[in-house]
Design a protein around this motif. Structure first.
Motif, short mmCIF file in Angstrom:
data_model
loop_
_atom_site.label_atom_id
_atom_site.label_comp_id
_atom_site.label_asym_id
_atom_site.label_seq_id
_atom_site.Cartn_x
_atom_site.Cartn_y
_atom_site.Cartn_z
N TYR A 337 -8.64 -7.95 13.01
CA TYR A 337 -8.15 -8.76 11.90
C TYR A 337 -8.22 -7.90 10.64
CZ TYR A 337 -7.06 -13.20 9.71
OH TYR A 337 -6.41 -14.24 9.07
N ALA A 338 -7.12 -7.85 9.90
CA ALA A 338 -7.10 -6.98 8.72
C ALA A 338 -7.21 -7.78 7.43
CB ALA A 338 -5.79 -6.18 8.71
N ALA A 391 -0.84 4.41 4.54
CA ALA A 391 -1.77 4.92 5.54
C ALA A 391 -1.60 4.12 6.84
CB ALA A 391 -3.20 4.82 5.01
N TYR A 392 -2.25 2.97 6.96
CA TYR A 392 -2.29 2.27 8.26
C TYR A 392 -1.32 1.10 8.39
CZ TYR A 392 -5.68 0.18 5.11
OH TYR A 392 -6.30 -0.32 4.00
N HIS A 393 -0.60 0.74 7.34
CA HIS A 393 0.33 -0.40 7.49
C HIS A 393 1.42 -0.10 8.52
CE1 HIS A 393 -0.47 -3.18 3.84
NE2 HIS A 393 -1.56 -2.49 4.12
N GLN A 394 1.72 1.18 8.72
CA GLN A 394 2.71 1.54 9.75
C GLN A 394 2.37 0.86 11.07
OE1 GLN A 394 5.59 3.04 10.24
NE2 GLN A 394 5.39 2.98 12.48
N LEU A 395 1.08 0.91 11.42
CA LEU A 395 0.66 0.31 12.70
C LEU A 395 0.80 -1.22 12.66
CD1 LEU A 395 -2.15 1.42 14.98
CD2 LEU A 395 -2.22 -0.93 14.24
N LEU A 396 0.56 -1.79 11.48
CA LEU A 396 0.73 -3.25 11.36
C LEU A 396 2.18 -3.62 11.63
CD1 LEU A 396 -1.31 -4.05 8.10
CD2 LEU A 396 -2.02 -4.45 10.46
N HIS A 397 3.11 -2.77 11.14
CA HIS A 397 4.53 -3.12 11.24
C HIS A 397 5.13 -2.79 12.61
CE1 HIS A 397 4.98 -4.30 7.08
NE2 HIS A 397 4.39 -3.20 6.69
N GLN A 398 4.79 -1.61 13.12
CA GLN A 398 5.48 -1.17 14.35
C GLN A 398 4.56 -0.82 15.51
OE1 GLN A 398 8.11 2.03 12.85
NE2 GLN A 398 9.83 0.82 13.63
N PRO A 404 -3.35 -9.92 12.97
CA PRO A 404 -3.16 -10.85 11.86
C PRO A 404 -3.85 -10.28 10.61
CG PRO A 404 -4.38 -11.88 13.67
CD PRO A 404 -4.26 -10.44 13.99
N ALA A 405 -3.35 -10.69 9.45
CA ALA A 405 -3.90 -10.11 8.20
C ALA A 405 -4.00 -11.18 7.12
CB ALA A 405 -3.00 -8.97 7.73
N ASP A 406 -5.00 -11.01 6.28
CA ASP A 406 -5.09 -11.82 5.05
C ASP A 406 -4.82 -10.91 3.86
OD1 ASP A 406 -5.86 -13.96 6.57
OD2 ASP A 406 -7.78 -14.29 5.55
N PRO A 472 1.93 -12.28 11.93
CA PRO A 472 1.38 -13.32 11.05
C PRO A 472 0.49 -12.80 9.93
CG PRO A 472 0.15 -13.21 13.11
CD PRO A 472 1.26 -12.21 13.24
N SER A 473 0.51 -13.53 8.84
CA SER A 473 -0.44 -13.23 7.76
C SER A 473 -0.66 -14.47 6.91
CB SER A 473 0.08 -12.10 6.88
OG SER A 473 1.22 -12.52 6.17
N ASN A 474 -1.78 -14.48 6.22
CA ASN A 474 -2.06 -15.46 5.17
C ASN A 474 -2.05 -14.73 3.85
OD1 ASN A 474 -2.85 -17.73 6.92
ND2 ASN A 474 -4.55 -16.39 7.47
N THR A 475 -1.73 -15.45 2.80
CA THR A 475 -1.92 -14.88 1.46
C THR A 475 -2.83 -15.80 0.66
OG1 THR A 475 0.25 -13.84 1.51
CG2 THR A 475 -0.78 -14.11 -0.66
#
Ligand code: F6P
Length: 554
Positions: A337-338, A391-398, A404-406, A472-475
């Motif tokens: 969880y990010a 840096a690491y968002h690449q992995l979140l996207h692809q 999941p992330a907040d 998925p994500s929450n803000t």
């Protein structure tokens, strides 16, 4: 054993079974389509409370999902468990203790009787002691051994006696107007000791030995090193009391160290280390931002406590975050969880959440000691945006795993520079939008075509440009980070972790796993330093001991 401690197997609950069926029916759910088809989606899946705003519309959920998830929380006994915690039942079953960090932010006028004692007297007595010391330091009545004003405070502590205070004192740096700088010394690593003490002036430095147990190796070693440093630099034994304070539940150990009685601040066994920033463990915070702001922090957390206790589960911020986490963890196979705060002052938030979440719910037996048959606490990670985007968002996207992330973002910056805040906020929103929307093959192809690429180039490149989306994500948005909103934000996640622990049936308030490492640490230290010791049980440990000794002999 009280009712709470009789944790049943959550997978046997009707809501769990219904969620399994529902999960099947969600295989082809598309968030993009859901937003296109339902103009109300944002309104239906967002909620305000305690100065925070939660948008949870970018999740793999329908109205039915939410009802089922909330039912799960209800059937797991979350409401009863919350009452058990707040009223002081001994819900920390393996240590036989109540769990009462919520008492630390409770108003003095609301008595809380536990074992025939009103704990609020103790809590507010400690707060009065903090107020006194903070005001004496700020008004320069408390001075160093040669009467110089205290300008720097070194908090010597680790784990919960470090991460919470560090997070808050840095997050609230814009409120630090009292001329006291905070430094943190946590690790048993000479590099850190040198770095922290390098620019300090002994005459104007106060050390706080912050340890619930006063038995933590790293903290005690650092405390002794600081005392030696203080004496070596010119401080005197006679005036040591002007430079050393302790916060602990082990009063005697602090006195034995040489701390003056009036300089020992209390802690209690009913406050877990990772939930202790609200107690005198928060002294460095109060020294940095002032006692009035510290009380505001408490009042923000108290507001969240009341929200958690009183709002229906469907409109309960911590409960919603908790059940969404369970949804992805147990029904979609998400293992991590990010947390992605878009604010430089929240740069240490993830570290605090890691201890709060992973030390609480990193468990594999239920409260009654039976093994769980499902996964519990996820890996918590993350860091500030926009930095993470590069840096690491690449992995979140692809990447292949579902994570999941907040996103956590304030609207107003304490330090506006040109249009930076607009860009920061826009980046936060566009990241969650990109995770949700992704890019289809035909969109990627159309984009390349518009750039004039040949059809063979388009065919070669387009697959690399596809972004699955539907992630998925929450803000969590807030107007501004101030003591009140930060208190509410931290308490929000404390209660989220609690709710998940209740659902998984684990005891979120012990940490026996940490103990084995401590025990083995002692025995390896003996092997390392005693040449007549028996060899280690395994050849790996012995080999590495020999490696160390070889270098030190040389
Ligand atoms: O790492 C285990 C732990 O017990 C944490 O739970 C705690 O916050 C930390 O060590 C520090 O403990 P203490 O405050 O007793 O020094």
């Amino acid at each position: 054993m009280n009712n709470y401690n009789k944790a049943s197997d959550v997978t046997a609950l009707p809501a769990w079974r219904k969620l399994l069926d529902h999960r099947e029916s969600m295989n082809n759910f598309s968030m993009r389509d859901a937003f296109r088809d339902d103009g109300q989606r944002f309104q239906d899946f967002s909620l305000a409370g305690c100065g925070l705003f939660l948008d949870y519309s970018k999740n793999l959920i329908t109205h039915q999902t939410r009802s089922l998830l909330v039912n799960l929380a209800r059937e797991a006994g979350v409401e009863q468990a919350a009452h058990a915690m707040f009223s002081g039942e001994k819900i920390n079953c393996s240590e036989g203790r109540p769990v009462l960090h919520t008492a630390l932010r409770r108003p003095v006028g609301e008595p809380l009787m536990v074992d025939g004692r009103n704990l609020m007297r103790d809590v507010h007595g400690a707060l009065a002691q903090m107020t006194d010391v903070v005001s004496r330091i700020h008004s320069h009545l408390w001075r160093g051994y040669n009467d110089k004003v205290i300008t720097d405070v070194v908090n010597i502590g680790i784990g919960g006696s470090f991460l919470g205070p560090e997070l808050v004192s840095e997050a609230l740096a814009p409120f630090a107007r009292h001329g006291v700088r905070c430094h943190y010394l946590a690790n048993i690593d000479g590099n850190e000791f040198r770095e922290v003490t390098a620019d300090l002036n002994v005459e104007t430095t106060l050390f706080i030995i912050s340890s619930k147990t006063f038995g933590t190796l790293e903290t005690l070693k650092n405390a002794h090193a600081c005392r030696s440093w203080y004496l070596a630099k010119g401080g005197t034994e006679e005036k040591l009391y002007r430079h050393f304070i302790a916060v602990t539940s082990n009063r005697q150990a602090a006195l034995d160290f040489g701390i003056r009685e009036a300089n020992v601040f209390p802690m209690w066994d009913w406050v877990g280390g990772r939930y202790s920033l609200w107690s005198a463990i928060g002294l460095p915070i109060a020294l940095a931002i002032g006692i009035a702001n510290f009380k505001e922090l408490l009042s923000g957390a108290y507001a969240m406590d009341q929200h958690f206790l009183n709002e229906p589960l469907e409109q309960n911020l911590p409960v919603l975050l908790a059940v969404l986490g369970v949804w992805y963890h147990n029904f979609w196979g998400a293992q991590s969880y990010a947390f992605l705060p878009y604010d430089h002052n929240l740069r240490n938030f993830v570290k605090h959440l890691q201890q709060m979440d992973m030390e609480s719910n990193g468990k594999s037996v239920r409260r009654d000691g039976t093994p769980v048959s499902y996964t519990t606490g996820p890996v918590i990670w993350g860091g500030v945006g926009c930095n993470g985007q590069h840096a690491y968002h690449q992995l979140l996207h692809q990447g292949t795993p579902l994570i999941p992330a907040d996103f956590i973002v304030p609207v107003v910056s304490h330090n506006p520079v040109a249009d930076h805040q607009e860009w920061l906020y826009a980046n936060c929103l566009s990241q969650s939008q990109a995770l949700m929307r992704g890019k289809t093959l035909s969109e990627a192809e159309a984009e390349l075509k518009a750039k004039g690429l040949s059809s063979s180039e388009i065919e070669r490149l387009a697959p690399h440009k596809v972004i699955p989306g539907n992630r998925p994500s929450n803000t969590v948005a807030l107007e501004v980070i101030n003591p009140h909103s930060l208190g509410a934000l931290i308490a929000l996640y404390e209660h989220k972790v609690f709710v998940q622990g209740v659902i998984w049936g684990v005891n979120s308030f012990d940490q026996w796993g940490v103990e084995l490492g401590k025990e083995l640490g002692n025995s390896v230290y003996n092997l390392l330093t005693r040449y007549d010791a028996e060899p280690a049980d395994d050849s790996s440990t012995q080999g590495l001991i020999d490696f160390f000794r070889g270098r030190h002999r040389g």
